[in-house]
Design a protein around this motif. Sequence first.
Motif, PDB file in Angstrom:
ATOM      1  N   GLN A  24       5.945   2.024   5.463  1.00  0.00           N
ATOM      2  CA  GLN A  24       5.020   2.993   6.042  1.00  0.00           C
ATOM      3  C   GLN A  24       3.860   2.299   6.753  1.00  0.00           C
ATOM      4  O   GLN A  24       3.374   2.771   7.783  1.00  0.00           O
ATOM      5  N   PHE A  25       3.411   1.154   6.207  1.00  0.00           N
ATOM      6  CA  PHE A  25       2.338   0.394   6.854  1.00  0.00           C
ATOM      7  C   PHE A  25       2.784  -0.124   8.221  1.00  0.00           C
ATOM      8  O   PHE A  25       2.073   0.047   9.220  1.00  0.00           O
ATOM      9  N   GLY A 148      -4.584   5.663  -4.173  1.00  0.00           N
ATOM     10  CA  GLY A 148      -5.649   4.789  -3.680  1.00  0.00           C
ATOM     11  C   GLY A 148      -5.090   3.674  -2.823  1.00  0.00           C
ATOM     12  O   GLY A 148      -5.660   3.312  -1.793  1.00  0.00           O
ATOM     13  N   GLN A 149      -3.950   3.123  -3.234  1.00  0.00           N
ATOM     14  CA  GLN A 149      -3.319   2.054  -2.456  1.00  0.00           C
ATOM     15  C   GLN A 149      -2.789   2.576  -1.129  1.00  0.00           C
ATOM     16  O   GLN A 149      -2.867   1.893  -0.101  1.00  0.00           O
ATOM     17  N   LEU A 150      -2.252   3.800  -1.134  1.00  0.00           N
ATOM     18  CA  LEU A 150      -1.836   4.424   0.121  1.00  0.00           C
ATOM     19  C   LEU A 150      -3.043   4.621   1.035  1.00  0.00           C
ATOM     20  O   LEU A 150      -2.973   4.384   2.251  1.00  0.00           O
ATOM     21  N   GLY A 151      -4.178   5.039   0.439  1.00  0.00           N
ATOM     22  CA  GLY A 151      -5.417   5.166   1.208  1.00  0.00           C
ATOM     23  C   GLY A 151      -5.870   3.828   1.772  1.00  0.00           C
ATOM     24  O   GLY A 151      -6.372   3.748   2.902  1.00  0.00           O
ATOM     25  N   MET A 191      13.324  -0.742   6.363  1.00  0.00           N
ATOM     26  CA  MET A 191      12.814  -0.861   4.987  1.00  0.00           C
ATOM     27  C   MET A 191      13.065   0.411   4.193  1.00  0.00           C
ATOM     28  O   MET A 191      13.335   0.366   2.992  1.00  0.00           O
ATOM     29  N   LEU A 192      12.983   1.567   4.862  1.00  0.00           N
ATOM     30  CA  LEU A 192      13.201   2.848   4.180  1.00  0.00           C
ATOM     31  C   LEU A 192      14.635   2.956   3.667  1.00  0.00           C
ATOM     32  O   LEU A 192      14.885   3.547   2.606  1.00  0.00           O
TER      33      LEU A 192
END
Length: 421
Positions: A24-25, A148-151, A191-192
Motif C-alpha cells: 500500500q505504501f 497508527g502504523q497505517l497513519g 505484493m498484494l
Amino acid sequence: MTKSHTNFELKNWKKNFYLFLGGQFLSGITSMVVQYSIVWYLTKETGSATILSFATLLGMIPMVILSPFVGPLIDRWNKKKLLIITDVIVAVFAIVLSIAGTVSPSFPLWLVFISLFVRSVAQTFQMPTIQSIIPTMVPDSELTKVNGQLGMVQSANFIIAPALGAFLFAVIPMNVLILLDVFGAILGIGMLLMVTIPRLVSEGESVHLLAETRFGLKKLTENKGLWYITIIGAAFTLIFMPAASLYPLMTMDYFNGSVSQAGLIEVVYSVGMLAGGAFIGIFGKWKDRMKPVLAAYLVLGLTIGGSGLLPGTDRGFTYFVMLNTVAGFATPYFNTLLMSMIQQSYDPKILGRVLGVLNSLLSITGPVGLLFAGPLADKIGVELLFVIAGAGTLICGLITYMIPAARNYDKELQKRVNQEL
C-alpha cells in the motif's frame, strides 16, 4: 468481537500485514507523486484558481456521494480482487493520459479532469476496503497500533510525495512521469498477490444498495456514543476545513512569506503527523482511547487558534512553524483511534457498510467548508479564520466531553470486547 467471525490463523499475522502495508505504501507514494504533478501541471498551464478549485472538488465529490453505496459492495465482493481491479483501472487511465500528452502538445483538460475523477472513485473504493480488511488480518489487541502504523505510512507519503513530485516534475516530461502510476500499480498488485486476506461469509451474497446503505446508517445511529462522536467529528471538519485549505495564503499573505516557506509549513505539519502516527504505532495500547482523542481536540484548538493570534512578522512565522508541528502531531489521533474503535465495534462482514456511511458523513462537510473558505478569508481576514477554527475545535472537544455516551464510549467498548474473549 471481530476475530470470532473469521477462520484466519493469526499466528503469522505480522509478516502478512506488513507485506500488505508495504504494498500500500509503494502504490500510494507513486499515486500521490502523480497526483501532485497533475496539480502543478494545471497550475503552470492555466494559473487559474477556478481550475484548481474544480480539480480539488473532483477529488472530494466521489467520496461524499458514493461512499454510502460503496460499503455494501465492499462487504460482498472479494476484497483482494477489488483492490487489484481499482489499481488496474487507475493505471489504464494513466496510460491513456500519457499517450494523449505524447501525441498532442498539451494534455486535454477534459481528459485530465476525467483522470482525476477516476482516481478519486478508485480511492473511494480502496480506503474503506483497506479499513475493513485490517481487523480481519490482525489481533484485536493490536488494532490501535497497526492503525497508527497505517497513519505513519500515509503521513510519510505526504512528506515524500510533494518533494519527490517537484523534483521529478522538473526533470521528467509530464507524459512520462504519469507512467509512474503504472509502475506503482505493478508493485502494489505484485505484493498484494502474496498477501492472505481472509474471506468472510458475506462475500458473494446478493447486494441491495439502498436497503443496505440504510442498514449501515441504522447500525451507526444505533451505537449512540459512536454516532455522537461521528457527528461532532463532521462538525469539526466543517469548522477546520476553511483554515486548513488556506495555509499557503496564511503564509504568503499574512506573514508575507515565500512559496518555499509555504512548502515548509506543509512539510513540518506532515512531519508532526508522522511523529504522531509513530507514537500511536509504538505506544498505542490505551485502555481509554477517548482520552487522547479529547487531548487532540484541545491541542489542535490551541495551536490552530493561536496561529491566528500571532503577529504577521518573521518571529510570528517562526512560532507559526512551531505551532503547526505540534498541530501535526495531534492530527492523527482522531481518525486513527476512531477507526480502531469502529473496527472493534462491528462484525467484519458488515463493517464496509458502516464505514461507507461514516466516511461520507465525515467527508461531506469538507467541500461545504471549502466553498466558504475564500469568501470568508476575503471578508474577515485569513488569520481570523484560524482563530474561529481553533475556537470551534475546542468547542467540539468540550461537547464530546460533556456527552457521557461519547466520553465513555471506549471504556464500555473494551468491557464488551473483554467479555467476549
